[in-house]
Design a protein around this motif. Structure first.
Motif, short mmCIF file in Angstrom:
data_model
loop_
_atom_site.label_atom_id
_atom_site.label_comp_id
_atom_site.label_asym_id
_atom_site.label_seq_id
_atom_site.Cartn_x
_atom_site.Cartn_y
_atom_site.Cartn_z
N UNK A 15 0.85 -1.19 0.00
CA UNK A 15 0.00 0.00 0.00
C UNK A 15 0.88 1.24 0.00
N UNK A 16 0.39 2.32 -0.66
CA UNK A 16 1.01 3.63 -0.54
C UNK A 16 -0.07 4.69 -0.62
N UNK A 21 -4.98 10.18 -2.68
CA UNK A 21 -5.15 8.85 -3.25
C UNK A 21 -4.50 7.81 -2.33
N UNK A 22 -5.10 6.64 -2.25
CA UNK A 22 -4.51 5.50 -1.56
C UNK A 22 -4.55 4.31 -2.49
N UNK A 23 -3.41 3.65 -2.65
CA UNK A 23 -3.28 2.54 -3.60
C UNK A 23 -2.87 1.29 -2.83
N UNK A 24 -3.50 0.17 -3.13
CA UNK A 24 -3.16 -1.07 -2.44
C UNK A 24 -3.31 -2.25 -3.39
N UNK A 25 -2.38 -3.20 -3.26
CA UNK A 25 -2.55 -4.51 -3.90
C UNK A 25 -3.09 -5.45 -2.84
N UNK A 26 -4.15 -6.19 -3.21
CA UNK A 26 -4.85 -6.97 -2.21
C UNK A 26 -5.16 -8.37 -2.72
N UNK A 27 -5.33 -9.30 -1.76
CA UNK A 27 -5.76 -10.66 -2.04
C UNK A 27 -7.14 -10.85 -1.41
N UNK A 28 -8.09 -11.30 -2.18
CA UNK A 28 -9.45 -11.52 -1.68
C UNK A 28 -9.50 -12.87 -0.97
N UNK A 29 -9.66 -12.84 0.34
CA UNK A 29 -9.66 -14.07 1.13
C UNK A 29 -11.05 -14.47 1.59
N UNK A 30 -11.99 -13.53 1.59
CA UNK A 30 -13.32 -13.82 2.12
C UNK A 30 -14.15 -14.65 1.15
N UNK A 31 -14.72 -15.78 1.61
CA UNK A 31 -15.68 -16.51 0.76
C UNK A 31 -16.85 -15.60 0.41
N UNK A 32 -17.47 -15.87 -0.72
CA UNK A 32 -18.52 -14.98 -1.21
C UNK A 32 -19.66 -14.81 -0.21
N UNK A 33 -19.98 -15.87 0.55
CA UNK A 33 -21.12 -15.76 1.46
C UNK A 33 -20.83 -14.84 2.65
N UNK A 34 -19.55 -14.48 2.84
CA UNK A 34 -19.19 -13.57 3.93
C UNK A 34 -19.16 -12.11 3.50
N UNK A 35 -19.34 -11.86 2.22
CA UNK A 35 -19.32 -10.48 1.71
C UNK A 35 -20.74 -9.93 1.76
N UNK A 36 -20.96 -8.93 2.60
CA UNK A 36 -22.28 -8.34 2.78
C UNK A 36 -22.47 -7.15 1.83
N UNK A 37 -23.73 -6.83 1.51
CA UNK A 37 -23.96 -5.60 0.74
C UNK A 37 -23.35 -4.42 1.48
N UNK A 38 -22.62 -3.58 0.76
CA UNK A 38 -21.92 -2.49 1.43
C UNK A 38 -21.69 -1.33 0.47
N UNK A 39 -21.21 -0.24 1.02
CA UNK A 39 -20.80 0.91 0.25
C UNK A 39 -19.55 1.49 0.89
N UNK A 40 -18.79 2.24 0.13
CA UNK A 40 -17.57 2.86 0.62
C UNK A 40 -17.79 4.37 0.71
N UNK A 41 -17.25 4.97 1.76
CA UNK A 41 -17.39 6.42 1.88
C UNK A 41 -16.59 7.14 0.81
#
Length: 274
Positions: A15-16, A21-41
């Motif tokens: 991340x930097x 601006x904030x930039x990050x490389x990420x790995x998606x670890x959460x199974x799909x059923x754990x991802x809730x409907x959401x929004x980002x500020x």
């Protein structure tokens, strides 16, 4: 659920932060059923680095392969998942006030193409460093990406956005939302047009002009999206196909593969937990 600055479903690889601006490389670890409907500020770009990525945000109804890029303005309501596990992505967050100043706060989520996509891929290829030279390069690329994104639809570098074209009639938006909500019912174009007070031919033309697809194509996409959700819940394929009015399972499988780039069985398997 509202996520704060740089909150994502995943693990940070790098991340930097630079000039809003904030930039990050990420790995998606959460199974799909754990991802809730959401929004980002904040607003954010997503660049798919590996895996198959799908977002429920209206306007981004395509499975994204590696190299796919999308933009979510601040407050975009969605669920985003990878088929299976281990997907990798680059996230570029743009603080809400900066997104507003750059003209990116409105217009809805959209997939980015052309020169805009190339700018995002160039950013993804840059090393995330903390030295001044690297940060200045990153800032310049971020500014360029935002400038192209703001001008993208007019330059033909982005896909259709709901409501982005000026003059979208209110009756048309209501018809579109009714089709999405009642996608399991047989399409009654004449009745829909009669309720809106327009001729069926005029309605079909308006759909193509504003949304780029016919009413029937929109309904079919909505049906397949609903099918994907039911398969995610573990329901039998034959039951899902029948409940949504597909002629038979083979017909359903053919359409599902064309939309999601995998079979219904492979899709359902990717959401199993053990």
């Amino acid at each position: 659920m509202r996520l704060k600055h740089m909150q994502f479903y995943g693990h940070f690889d790098a991340r930097c932060d630079v000039a809003g601006f904030s930039i990050a490389r990420m790995v998606a670890l959460n199974p799909a059923h754990q991802v809730e409907p959401h929004e980002h500020e904040d607003g954010h770009f997503i660049v798919v680095l590996s895996g198959l990525y799908r977002s429920s945000a209206r306007g981004v109804d395509t499975l994204l392969e590696p190299g796919g890029v999308l933009w979510n303005p601040p407050g975009t309501r969605h669920v985003d998942t990878f088929a299976g596990t281990g997907g990798r992505f680059l996230a570029l967050s743009v603080k809400a006030d900066l997104a507003q100043a750059l003209g990116l706060a409105d217009g809805g989520a959209r997939r980015l193409l052309g020169a805009t996509r190339q700018a995002a891929l160039a950013l993804a290829a840059q090393p995330l460093t903390s030295d001044l030279g690297g940060l200045l390069d990153a800032e310049e690329t971020c500014q360029h990406l935002c400038l192209l994104t703001r001008g993208g639809p007019e330059r033909g570098e982005a896909l259709w956005q709901p409501g982005a074209e000026r003059g979208e009639p209110l009756w048309l938006r209501r018809c579109m939302e009714q089709l999405l909500e009642e996608c399991e019912q047989p399409l009654q174009l004449a009745a829909l047009a009669r309720t809106a007070g327009v001729h069926p031919v005029s309605m079909s033309r308006a759909f193509r002009r504003h949304y780029g697809i016919s009413p029937g194509q929109l309904q079919r996409r909505a049906q397949l999206n609903r099918a994907a959700q039911r398969l995610k819940e573990g329901r039998p394929i034959a039951e899902v196909a029948a409940s949504l009015g597909f002629a038979d399972q083979s017909h359903f499988t053919r359409l599902f593969r064309a939309e999601y780039r995998c079979t219904p069985a492979a899709w359902r398997e990717g959401f199993k937990t053990f």
